[in-house]
Design an enzyme around this catalytic site. Sequence first.
Site, mmCIF file in Angstrom:
data_model
loop_
_atom_site.group_PDB
_atom_site.id
_atom_site.type_symbol
_atom_site.label_atom_id
_atom_site.label_comp_id
_atom_site.label_asym_id
_atom_site.label_seq_id
_atom_site.Cartn_x
_atom_site.Cartn_y
_atom_site.Cartn_z
ATOM 1 N N GLU A 1 -5.596 -4.456 10.766
ATOM 2 C CA GLU A 1 -4.593 -3.946 10.863
ATOM 3 C C GLU A 1 -4.785 -2.686 12.547
ATOM 4 O O GLU A 1 -5.935 -1.641 11.954
ATOM 5 C CB GLU A 1 -3.778 -1.923 9.921
ATOM 6 C CG GLU A 1 -4.108 -3.009 8.135
ATOM 7 C CD GLU A 1 -2.696 -1.784 7.451
ATOM 8 O OE1 GLU A 1 -2.348 -2.280 6.964
ATOM 9 O OE2 GLU A 1 -4.168 -1.243 7.051
ATOM 10 N N SER B 1 3.240 -1.801 10.175
ATOM 11 C CA SER B 1 4.780 -2.173 10.634
ATOM 12 C C SER B 1 5.845 -3.864 9.951
ATOM 13 O O SER B 1 6.330 -4.053 10.898
ATOM 14 C CB SER B 1 5.047 -1.432 12.170
ATOM 15 O OG SER B 1 5.039 -0.525 12.478
ATOM 16 N N LYS C 1 -0.283 4.508 -0.256
ATOM 17 C CA LYS C 1 -0.593 5.346 0.130
ATOM 18 C C LYS C 1 -0.537 6.948 -1.156
ATOM 19 O O LYS C 1 -0.179 6.613 -1.798
ATOM 20 C CB LYS C 1 0.153 5.778 1.231
ATOM 21 C CG LYS C 1 -0.296 4.495 1.568
ATOM 22 C CD LYS C 1 0.467 4.998 4.128
ATOM 23 C CE LYS C 1 0.140 3.160 4.511
ATOM 24 N NZ LYS C 1 0.609 3.446 6.199
ATOM 25 N N GLU D 1 -7.001 5.018 7.569
ATOM 26 C CA GLU D 1 -6.482 6.478 7.274
ATOM 27 C C GLU D 1 -7.167 7.241 6.557
ATOM 28 O O GLU D 1 -8.113 7.954 6.859
ATOM 29 C CB GLU D 1 -5.156 6.983 6.151
ATOM 30 C CG GLU D 1 -4.457 6.304 7.236
ATOM 31 C CD GLU D 1 -2.756 5.398 6.427
ATOM 32 O OE1 GLU D 1 -2.909 6.114 5.211
ATOM 33 O OE2 GLU D 1 -1.494 5.113 7.207
ATOM 34 N N ASN E 1 0.552 -1.241 0.388
ATOM 35 C CA ASN E 1 0.015 0.239 -0.346
ATOM 36 C C ASN E 1 0.822 1.259 0.318
ATOM 37 O O ASN E 1 1.546 1.750 1.039
ATOM 38 C CB ASN E 1 -0.881 0.088 1.003
ATOM 39 C CG ASN E 1 -1.869 1.738 1.550
ATOM 40 O OD1 ASN E 1 -1.821 1.997 0.998
ATOM 41 N ND2 ASN E 1 -2.457 1.158 2.882
ATOM 42 N N HIS F 1 -9.001 1.508 4.956
ATOM 43 C CA HIS F 1 -7.911 1.947 5.386
ATOM 44 C C HIS F 1 -8.438 2.767 6.722
ATOM 45 O O HIS F 1 -9.008 3.552 6.396
ATOM 46 C CB HIS F 1 -6.904 2.152 4.779
ATOM 47 C CG HIS F 1 -5.880 2.334 5.096
ATOM 48 N ND1 HIS F 1 -5.116 3.194 6.238
ATOM 49 C CD2 HIS F 1 -4.930 1.430 5.091
ATOM 50 C CE1 HIS F 1 -4.106 2.986 6.321
ATOM 51 N NE2 HIS F 1 -3.684 2.001 6.032
ATOM 52 N N GLY G 1 2.760 2.557 10.998
ATOM 53 C CA GLY G 1 3.687 3.515 10.544
ATOM 54 C C GLY G 1 3.883 4.136 11.295
ATOM 55 O O GLY G 1 4.592 4.996 11.136
HETATM 56 P P1 PGA Z 1 2.793 0.667 7.119
HETATM 57 O O1 PGA Z 1 1.897 0.145 7.031
HETATM 58 O O2 PGA Z 1 3.567 -0.777 7.311
HETATM 59 O O3 PGA Z 1 4.045 1.229 7.138
HETATM 60 O O4 PGA Z 1 2.531 -0.005 9.094
HETATM 61 C C1 PGA Z 1 0.507 -0.594 6.374
HETATM 62 C C2 PGA Z 1 -0.773 -0.235 5.691
HETATM 63 O O5 PGA Z 1 -0.963 0.930 6.373
HETATM 64 O O6 PGA Z 1 -1.507 -0.421 5.115
#
Ligand code: PGA
Length: 254
Positions: A169, A215, A12, A101, A10, A99, A175
């Site tokens: 998640e 992560s 983003k 976000e 992903n 997601h 992140g």
């Molecule tokens: P990350 O993001 O691997 O940077 O933690 C995962 C995601 O938001 O799908």
Amino acid sequence: MSRKLIIAANWKMNKGPAEVAAFLETFLGAAGELAEQADLVIAPNSLSIPTASALINDINPAIGLAAQTVSENENGAFTGETSTDMLKELFVNYVILGHSERRSIYGETNAQINAKIKKTLAADMTPIFCIGETLAEREGGQLEAVLSSQIKEGLEGVSDISNLVMAYEPVWAIGTGVTASAQQAQDTQKFCRSVVEELYGAEAAAAVRIQYGGSVKGANSAELLGQPDIDGALVGGAALEADSFLELIRNAVA
Ligand code: PGA
């Protein structure tokens, strides 16, 4: 039941068309055999989808192409939105939905996510349906209630989930560099599968693939994806460079 791993990048709001092309020039050749061992998917931003689509079709059509969201509406007066028709024209076969976000920054509700899941399934694309709790919800004892309502409301009126992937998640792990422990992720994903079983029965629950996201990186992908209820990963930061994404995949399928 053995479920094929599904590992998705992903990106983003990162990588314009030129950077996507540079990534794929390294990745698509190197991913050849890995794509037989796991379903591999990339999710560029929508402006970079045409570039990604052309390269995937030319070099390695086994790699899946995902959008990061989609409109729940048909083509029409929806400024700024992208339709399933447009994605299909570019051979997009997955859509990331729900997601955290999108939920927290853009206020997407379970009801909207539900409408988008239905629209995506109706267009014969695979939703990657994301769910996850915040740290306050986990620490406040709300983990199961939150996940259960995200799953039930997100799938309301969806009769068949054979073409749907889920992604657990935990918001506190996205992140942040903080990963859920393999045991925490396994326990939570087992719970998510039990909610699916309640809704769709044992066979559908045993078949549905549930990714872990938050992560994931080369150093932890083998342990996380080795858990019985973790069937892949949704990867942000560690998927931005072809080499680190390839390492993560190689360790997971080894
Ligand atoms: P990350 O993001 O691997 O940077 O933690 C995962 C995601 O938001 O799908």
